[in-house]
Design a protein around this motif. Structure first.
Motif, PDB file in Angstrom:
ATOM      1  N   SER A   1      -3.379   9.853 -18.467  1.00 22.69           N
ATOM      2  CA  SER A   1      -2.673  10.924 -19.175  1.00 22.69           C
ATOM      3  C   SER A   1      -3.161  12.314 -18.790  1.00 22.69           C
ATOM      4  O   SER A   1      -2.382  13.268 -18.802  1.00 22.69           O
ATOM      5  CB  SER A   1      -2.833  10.745 -20.687  1.00 22.69           C
ATOM      6  N   ALA A   2      -4.446  12.452 -18.489  1.00 23.92           N
ATOM      7  CA  ALA A   2      -4.999  13.771 -18.164  1.00 23.92           C
ATOM      8  C   ALA A   2      -6.404  13.597 -17.606  1.00 23.92           C
ATOM      9  O   ALA A   2      -7.026  12.541 -17.743  1.00 23.92           O
ATOM     10  CB  ALA A   2      -5.023  14.668 -19.398  1.00 23.92           C
ATOM     11  N   PHE A   3      -6.913  14.673 -16.994  1.00 28.74           N
ATOM     12  CA  PHE A   3      -8.283  14.703 -16.487  1.00 28.74           C
ATOM     13  C   PHE A   3      -9.055  15.832 -17.171  1.00 28.74           C
ATOM     14  O   PHE A   3      -8.484  16.738 -17.777  1.00 28.74           O
ATOM     15  CB  PHE A   3      -8.303  14.944 -14.970  1.00 28.74           C
TER      16      PHE A   3
ATOM     17  N   PRO B   1      -3.901   1.005 -24.962  1.00 23.47           N
ATOM     18  CA  PRO B   1      -4.524   0.733 -26.258  1.00 23.47           C
ATOM     19  C   PRO B   1      -5.986   0.306 -26.086  1.00 23.47           C
ATOM     20  O   PRO B   1      -6.285  -0.690 -25.437  1.00 23.47           O
ATOM     21  CB  PRO B   1      -3.672  -0.403 -26.824  1.00 23.47           C
ATOM     22  N   VAL B   2      -6.887   1.096 -26.652  1.00 24.91           N
ATOM     23  CA  VAL B   2      -8.323   0.835 -26.619  1.00 24.91           C
ATOM     24  C   VAL B   2      -8.819   0.842 -28.055  1.00 24.91           C
ATOM     25  O   VAL B   2      -8.509   1.757 -28.811  1.00 24.91           O
ATOM     26  CB  VAL B   2      -9.058   1.900 -25.783  1.00 24.91           C
TER      27      VAL B   2
ATOM     28  N   THR C   1     -15.088   4.949 -23.391  1.00 24.46           N
ATOM     29  CA  THR C   1     -16.243   5.401 -24.160  1.00 24.46           C
ATOM     30  C   THR C   1     -15.892   5.899 -25.555  1.00 24.46           C
ATOM     31  O   THR C   1     -16.714   5.853 -26.458  1.00 24.46           O
ATOM     32  CB  THR C   1     -17.005   6.510 -23.401  1.00 24.46           C
ATOM     33  N   ALA C   2     -14.664   6.397 -25.786  1.00 24.89           N
ATOM     34  CA  ALA C   2     -14.294   6.917 -27.111  1.00 24.89           C
ATOM     35  C   ALA C   2     -12.785   6.983 -27.215  1.00 24.89           C
ATOM     36  O   ALA C   2     -12.066   6.897 -26.208  1.00 24.89           O
ATOM     37  CB  ALA C   2     -14.899   8.309 -27.328  1.00 24.89           C
TER      38      ALA C   2
ATOM     39  N   SER D   1      -6.107   7.701 -37.568  1.00 30.29           N
ATOM     40  CA  SER D   1      -5.804   6.571 -38.443  1.00 30.29           C
ATOM     41  C   SER D   1      -6.878   5.498 -38.434  1.00 30.29           C
ATOM     42  O   SER D   1      -6.881   4.613 -39.283  1.00 30.29           O
ATOM     43  CB  SER D   1      -4.480   5.933 -38.007  1.00 30.29           C
ATOM     44  N   GLY D   2      -7.780   5.529 -37.475  1.00 36.13           N
ATOM     45  CA  GLY D   2      -8.794   4.479 -37.356  1.00 36.13           C
ATOM     46  C   GLY D   2      -8.425   3.408 -36.355  1.00 36.13           C
ATOM     47  O   GLY D   2      -9.248   2.575 -36.014  1.00 36.13           O
ATOM     48  N   GLY D   3      -7.190   3.411 -35.873  1.00 30.97           N
ATOM     49  CA  GLY D   3      -6.740   2.470 -34.858  1.00 30.97           C
ATOM     50  C   GLY D   3      -6.274   3.217 -33.622  1.00 30.97           C
ATOM     51  O   GLY D   3      -6.260   4.445 -33.586  1.00 30.97           O
ATOM     52  N   SER D   4      -5.896   2.478 -32.601  1.00 31.54           N
ATOM     53  CA  SER D   4      -5.459   3.101 -31.367  1.00 31.54           C
ATOM     54  C   SER D   4      -4.149   3.862 -31.578  1.00 31.54           C
ATOM     55  O   SER D   4      -3.181   3.330 -32.119  1.00 31.54           O
ATOM     56  CB  SER D   4      -5.246   2.030 -30.288  1.00 31.54           C
ATOM     57  N   VAL D   5      -4.151   5.125 -31.156  1.00 32.39           N
ATOM     58  CA  VAL D   5      -2.933   5.933 -31.206  1.00 32.39           C
ATOM     59  C   VAL D   5      -2.546   6.408 -29.806  1.00 32.39           C
ATOM     60  O   VAL D   5      -1.760   7.334 -29.658  1.00 32.39           O
ATOM     61  CB  VAL D   5      -3.101   7.147 -32.150  1.00 32.39           C
ATOM     62  N   GLY D   6      -3.110   5.731 -28.795  1.00 33.52           N
ATOM     63  CA  GLY D   6      -2.722   6.048 -27.425  1.00 33.52           C
ATOM     64  C   GLY D   6      -3.493   7.188 -26.801  1.00 33.52           C
ATOM     65  O   GLY D   6      -3.064   7.728 -25.777  1.00 33.52           O
ATOM     66  N   ILE D   7      -4.636   7.571 -27.380  1.00 30.30           N
ATOM     67  CA  ILE D   7      -5.479   8.605 -26.775  1.00 30.30           C
ATOM     68  C   ILE D   7      -6.891   8.049 -26.661  1.00 30.30           C
ATOM     69  O   ILE D   7      -7.630   7.987 -27.648  1.00 30.30           O
ATOM     70  CB  ILE D   7      -5.477   9.900 -27.602  1.00 30.30           C
TER      71      ILE D   7
END
Length: 516
Positions: free
Chosen positions: A228-230, A248-249, A270-271, A276-282
């Motif tokens: 998505s980005a650097f 999803p991580v 790493t993070a 929300s506490g779950g994966s939101v795609g970032i």
């Protein structure tokens, strides 16, 4: 006409197309006509790539990591918690929210699966599971890469293969500043499947990535997404330069690899950012180039030996650049050289702007930190400076960056035995929106009041802080300030650079001088 001739006539006409779409059958001398079935829908479209071959090839190299310790687990308020050498209260808000939502290492933090919340475990003299994460082999003789925060509090480590086989591992080295660690599985008769690093310059935004890891302790799990980005800075340390991905991580994926379609490791999870506490795609991954160099150092030395300049720095804003006569808001402004540091010994001063290292332009403080850290200790480097409105340079013999626990405290309250004088009468600098008086130690001006509607208030000036210099000239009275500002106006500048001492150290801010 005969029956047969009639049949031949009908058949002939049908063949000629007079009854297209009908089939002719002759049964017991009669003609039977049935409709033909329509063809099913078929669409030719570009097909999404399958990751099956890739996953099949790399999965044997990806492992789950179980960590045990006999230390007390982290308290729920974060009082015993640190991340990349920083206490919980020192973390930026996004990371605080992340650890509060997902738990901290030892209680189900990003490095592992474990109970989030609940009563804390007490010491009972035996090892107990505290974390669970992911990792991967980088050599056939058993070197495993993972995150520092997965293993940092551990005393025993188990590597679990994708087929369920378990091996004991030992800690080779770890580096909190980049959140990387290396384990070693000693099995002389075993050759492990391993993976290689991707070339960073071949990775582009929009490229596919496949994340393989151990989310929520489920074992080998595969998710996919794109780069998505650097260059993401999430405030976790001085060398933040993360790749952002949308695969999803989740908790337990920490330390796991992100692959390109050639099976090369693009980054290490790493993070995540998660309101929300779950994966939101970032999700954020350590780039392969960073990991490759750090891992090599850990294997060779057990730690990472970095060059050290020894100066406190801050960004060059547009206002600061204008106040200094710099054409561009680039470089790193020296707030204070540390006493006895290589930078101080080489002659770097407060108010200098570091603009290049060995001829390579410096974009900002983070860029400078990364460049200096990339040199081995004792390397001689050329530091380009902007000082007093002109370019100059110094040569510096870099030192060795101290370990985090050995970092010197630069907050020196010793005033050198200077004789104290009585406070001067409070004076107002109306154009700046601040009121000042001479400091008790005779060095600088103590701020007594700040107009809440002024630029000074917007820039964070507060009562009790001390102005020590203006445009790199020492000041001890309001008259000194006025003299410096008048000269700046004559030089055609609209802003002046104020050096301010606060409880957190020294910093520079630019204030407008064209009022009044």
């Amino acid at each position: 006409m005969s029956k047969s001739s009639n049949t031949r006539s009908v058949t002939s006409k049908l063949r000629a197309g007079t009854a297209a779409g009908l089939a002719v059958l002759m049964l017991a001398g009669a003609v039977t006509v049935t409709p033909a079935l329509a063809a099913p829908v078929s669409v030719t479209a570009p097909q999404m790539p399958s990751f099956a071959d890739l996953v099949s090839a790399v999965s044997p190299a990806v492992v789950s990591i179980r960590v045990k310790s006999d230390v007390q687990q982290t308290s729920e308020d974060g009082s015993n918690f640190s991340f990349n050498g920083r206490d919980f209260d020192q973390l930026p808000d996004p990371l605080k929210r992340f650890f509060k939502e997902w738990g901290m290492p030892g209680q189900g933090g990003p490095g592992g699966q474990g109970p989030k919340g609940g009563p804390r475990a007490e010491r009972h003299g035996k090892l107990r599971p505290i974390a669970q994460g992911s990792g991967f082999f980088i050599s056939e003789d058993g070197y495993v890469v993972t995150n520092n925060h997965v293993v940092s509090d551990g005393q025993a480590y188990t590597v679990v293969m994708n087929d369920g086989t378990e091996y004991d591992a030992k800690l080779v080295g770890k580096d909190a500043r980049t959140d990387l660690a290396v384990l070693k599985v000693d099995q002389p008769t075993k050759k492990f499947t391993y993976v290689e690093w991707a070339q960073d310059d071949k990775v582009r935004v929009g490229d596919w990535v496949v994340a393989v890891g151990n989310p929520f302790g489920l074992g080998g799990t595969v998710t996919s997404g794109i780069v998505s980005a650097f260059g993401r800075d999430i405030g976790s340390g001085p060398y933040d330069d993360y790749i952002q991905i949308d695969a999803p991580v989740n908790r337990g994926n920490s330390g796991g690899p992100d692959f390109n379609l050639n099976g090369k490791v693009v980054g290490i999870n790493t993070a995540i950012f998660s309101p929300s506490g779950g994966s939101v795609g970032i999700a954020f991954a350590i780039p392969a180039a960073t990991a490759k160099d750090v891992v090599a150092e850990l294997i060779k030395h057990g730690d990472v030996r970095r060059g050290w300049l020894g100066v406190q720095i801050q960004p060059v804003t547009k206002d600061i650049a204008e106040s200094l006569g710099l054409a561009d808001a680039k470089g790193a402004l020296v707030a204070e050289p540390q006493s006895g540091s290589p930078g101080e010994k080489a002659g770097i001063k407060q108010g200098d702007v570091i603009t290049a290292v060995n001829g390579d332009p410096v974009k900002d403080p983070r860029d400078l930190a990364k460049r200096i850290a990339s040199f081995p200790p004792n390397t001689k480097v050329d530091i380009a400076l902007w000082r007093d409105g002109k370019a100059t340079s110094v040569k510096v013999d870099l030192g060795t960056l101290p370990a985090e626990k050995e970092q010197a405290n630069t907050d020196d309250d010793d005033q050198g035995g200077t004789e104290q004088s009585a406070p001067a009468k409070e004076q107002a600098l109306a154009n700046l929106g601040v009121s000042v008086q001479r400091s008790d130690d005779g060095k600088g001006l103590t701020i007594t009041n700040v107009d809440p509607d002024s630029d000074a208030a917007d820039k964070g000036l507060k009562a009790g802080q001390k102005i020590t210099s203006v445009n790199n000239q020492q000041v001890s009275s309001a008259a000194d300030v006025k003299r410096v500002l008048d000269q700046a106006k004559k030089d055609g500048r609209t802003k002046a650079l104020f050096q301010v001492e606060t409880d957190n150290g020294s910093r520079f801010i630019a204030l407008p001088i064209n009022q009044g």
